[in-house]
Write a protein that holds these residues in place. Structure first.
Motif, mmCIF file in Angstrom:
data_model
loop_
_atom_site.group_PDB
_atom_site.id
_atom_site.type_symbol
_atom_site.label_atom_id
_atom_site.label_comp_id
_atom_site.label_asym_id
_atom_site.label_seq_id
_atom_site.Cartn_x
_atom_site.Cartn_y
_atom_site.Cartn_z
ATOM 1 N N ILE A 80 0.922 -1.177 0.018
ATOM 2 C CA ILE A 80 -0.122 0.013 0.002
ATOM 3 C C ILE A 80 0.885 1.339 -0.286
ATOM 4 O O ILE A 80 1.676 1.572 0.946
ATOM 5 C CB ILE A 80 -0.869 -0.071 1.396
ATOM 6 C CG1 ILE A 80 -1.671 -1.353 1.082
ATOM 7 C CG2 ILE A 80 -1.878 1.483 1.400
ATOM 8 C CD1 ILE A 80 -2.713 -1.430 2.649
ATOM 9 N N ALA A 81 0.480 2.196 -0.960
ATOM 10 C CA ALA A 81 1.333 3.508 -0.928
ATOM 11 C C ALA A 81 0.299 4.490 -0.328
ATOM 12 O O ALA A 81 -0.758 4.600 -0.605
ATOM 13 C CB ALA A 81 1.468 3.938 -2.360
ATOM 14 N N ALA A 82 0.634 5.193 0.747
ATOM 15 C CA ALA A 82 -0.045 6.229 1.282
ATOM 16 C C ALA A 82 0.314 7.556 1.166
ATOM 17 O O ALA A 82 1.529 7.833 1.196
ATOM 18 C CB ALA A 82 -0.213 6.003 2.932
ATOM 19 N N ASP A 83 -0.612 8.463 0.788
ATOM 20 C CA ASP A 83 -0.195 9.814 0.570
ATOM 21 C C ASP A 83 -1.221 10.743 0.551
ATOM 22 O O ASP A 83 -2.574 10.081 0.814
ATOM 23 C CB ASP A 83 0.337 9.846 -0.999
ATOM 24 C CG ASP A 83 1.414 10.984 -0.814
ATOM 25 O OD1 ASP A 83 1.577 11.865 -0.166
ATOM 26 O OD2 ASP A 83 2.182 11.166 -1.926
ATOM 27 N N GLY A 84 -1.057 12.004 0.591
ATOM 28 C CA GLY A 84 -2.263 13.053 0.580
ATOM 29 C C GLY A 84 -1.946 13.894 -0.648
ATOM 30 O O GLY A 84 -0.777 14.165 -1.242
ATOM 31 N N SER A 85 -3.102 14.596 -1.108
ATOM 32 C CA SER A 85 -2.944 15.462 -2.262
ATOM 33 C C SER A 85 -4.072 16.423 -2.087
ATOM 34 O O SER A 85 -5.109 16.427 -1.621
ATOM 35 C CB SER A 85 -3.426 14.896 -3.547
ATOM 36 O OG SER A 85 -3.178 15.543 -4.738
ATOM 37 N N PHE A 86 -3.525 17.832 -2.246
ATOM 38 C CA PHE A 86 -4.399 19.002 -2.153
ATOM 39 C C PHE A 86 -5.376 19.240 -3.291
ATOM 40 O O PHE A 86 -5.099 19.091 -4.446
ATOM 41 C CB PHE A 86 -3.414 20.163 -2.189
ATOM 42 C CG PHE A 86 -3.955 21.598 -1.981
ATOM 43 C CD1 PHE A 86 -4.661 21.907 -0.957
ATOM 44 C CD2 PHE A 86 -4.281 22.240 -3.173
ATOM 45 C CE1 PHE A 86 -5.477 22.967 -0.641
ATOM 46 C CE2 PHE A 86 -5.251 23.615 -3.109
ATOM 47 C CZ PHE A 86 -5.355 24.046 -1.736
ATOM 48 N N LEU A 87 -6.835 19.224 -3.298
ATOM 49 C CA LEU A 87 -7.580 19.681 -3.954
ATOM 50 C C LEU A 87 -8.106 21.090 -3.740
ATOM 51 O O LEU A 87 -8.533 21.519 -2.898
ATOM 52 C CB LEU A 87 -8.988 18.663 -3.668
ATOM 53 C CG LEU A 87 -8.749 17.228 -3.833
ATOM 54 C CD1 LEU A 87 -9.759 16.401 -3.738
ATOM 55 C CD2 LEU A 87 -7.916 16.817 -5.235
ATOM 56 N N LYS A 88 -8.068 21.748 -4.866
ATOM 57 C CA LYS A 88 -8.354 23.406 -4.679
ATOM 58 C C LYS A 88 -9.995 23.604 -4.698
ATOM 59 O O LYS A 88 -10.600 23.118 -5.505
ATOM 60 C CB LYS A 88 -7.484 23.963 -6.083
ATOM 61 C CG LYS A 88 -7.746 25.665 -5.796
ATOM 62 C CD LYS A 88 -6.879 26.397 -6.999
ATOM 63 C CE LYS A 88 -7.065 27.907 -6.726
ATOM 64 N NZ LYS A 88 -6.335 28.493 -7.936
ATOM 65 N N ALA A 89 -10.417 24.270 -3.848
ATOM 66 C CA ALA A 89 -11.637 24.727 -3.684
ATOM 67 C C ALA A 89 -12.069 25.911 -4.338
ATOM 68 O O ALA A 89 -11.230 26.875 -4.502
ATOM 69 C CB ALA A 89 -12.147 24.454 -2.329
ATOM 70 N N LEU A 90 -13.502 26.417 -4.191
ATOM 71 C CA LEU A 90 -13.980 27.674 -4.983
ATOM 72 C C LEU A 90 -13.741 28.698 -3.967
ATOM 73 O O LEU A 90 -13.758 28.465 -2.684
ATOM 74 C CB LEU A 90 -15.138 27.586 -5.331
ATOM 75 C CG LEU A 90 -15.416 26.425 -6.610
ATOM 76 C CD1 LEU A 90 -16.946 26.412 -6.805
ATOM 77 C CD2 LEU A 90 -14.636 26.607 -7.707
ATOM 78 N N PRO A 91 -13.558 29.838 -4.358
ATOM 79 C CA PRO A 91 -13.506 31.071 -3.353
ATOM 80 C C PRO A 91 -14.865 31.230 -2.575
ATOM 81 O O PRO A 91 -14.853 31.565 -1.374
ATOM 82 C CB PRO A 91 -13.666 32.360 -4.270
ATOM 83 C CG PRO A 91 -12.808 31.873 -5.515
ATOM 84 C CD PRO A 91 -13.171 30.372 -5.691
#
Length: 252
Positions: free
Chosen positions: A9-20
């Protein structure tokens, strides 16, 4: 020890850009940024997600993993997960880890392990048993572990820490497979289409992310392989009525 049964298992986190307009997702108030973070555990053998959780933009990847540990797994972790107490929790859960650490991390060598020809061919320069921890982290990881120094094709060296008994060559090769989680995030963001939010609420955004993860799983179950851009496009054409069943079957 036979560890071939372990889930890799590869574990990681990724940023998701939200709306203003998503005020609930605000962070760094001075710059008024909006965003959330997707914490993911990916089975590198199948390329499919095993666990996903949506947290705040500044949420801790280490804490997200610690509360979702499973047994009989081999976790591949980058330097963002450097936490000796987390490594101990993984070991206590009946799993193993291969984690990249900083080159200057404090450790006490216990034993040098001989390298085979296959190890050297895989770029392994050092394989030693150590006890890790400084005066501030002493006792966080109470078991002896292995410290490997691996040289890549570009000449760059990385330092790995593991409690696995697998051959050094296998450990080096497995860590290179950690990149699969980065490829999944690329598929998730750029191809699957999580660039346009259909809802501005926290619940709506969470539902869209989970539906996207389910779509990845369903495509893999239907096709019998990892989802690709072309397969996804063909499925879209079929759902819209622009591709006939025999054309979809021919593609699959």
């Amino acid at each position: 020890l036979d560890q071939t049964h372990l889930a890799v298992i590869a574990a990681d986190g990724s940023f998701l850009k939200a709306l203003p307009s998503m005020c609930w997702a605000m962070f760094r108030k001075k710059t008024v940024n909006r965003g959330v973070k997707l914490h993911l555990q990916l089975d590198v053998r199948t390329g499919l997600p095993l666990y996903g959780e949506l947290g705040t933009a500044m949420s801790s990847e280490k804490k997200a993993l610690a509360k979702a540990l499973r047994s009989e797994a081999l976790y591949l972790l980058d330097r963002g997960y450097l936490d000796y107490s987390l490594f101990q929790k993984i070991h206590d859960a009946g799993s193993n880890f291969i984690a990249r650490i900083k080159e200057g991390c404090s450790c006490q060598p216990l034993k040098e392990r001989p390298l085979s020809g296959a190890d050297a061919a895989a770029g392994v320069l050092i394989d030693q048993e150590v006890m890790v921890g400084s005066e501030f982290t002493a006792g966080d990881l109470a078991i002896p572990v292995r410290r490997l120094v691996v040289e890549g094709a570009d000449g760059r060296r990385i330092v790995l820490l593991t409690d696995s008994a697998l051959p050094a060559q296998v450990i080096a090769d497995l860590y290179r497979w950690r990149w699969q989680v980065e490829l999944f995030f690329r598929w998730f963001k750029c191809i699957l289409g999580c660039t346009h939010w259909v809802s501005r609420s926290r619940q709506g955004l969470t539902l869209q992310v989970y539906v996207a993860l389910l779509a990845s799983l369903l495509i893999a179950v239907w096709t019998g392989r990892k989802p690709s851009k072309r397969t996804f496009e063909m499925l879209q054409l079929y759902m819209m009525g622009w591709a006939k069943p025999h054309e979809l079957a021919a593609h699959l």
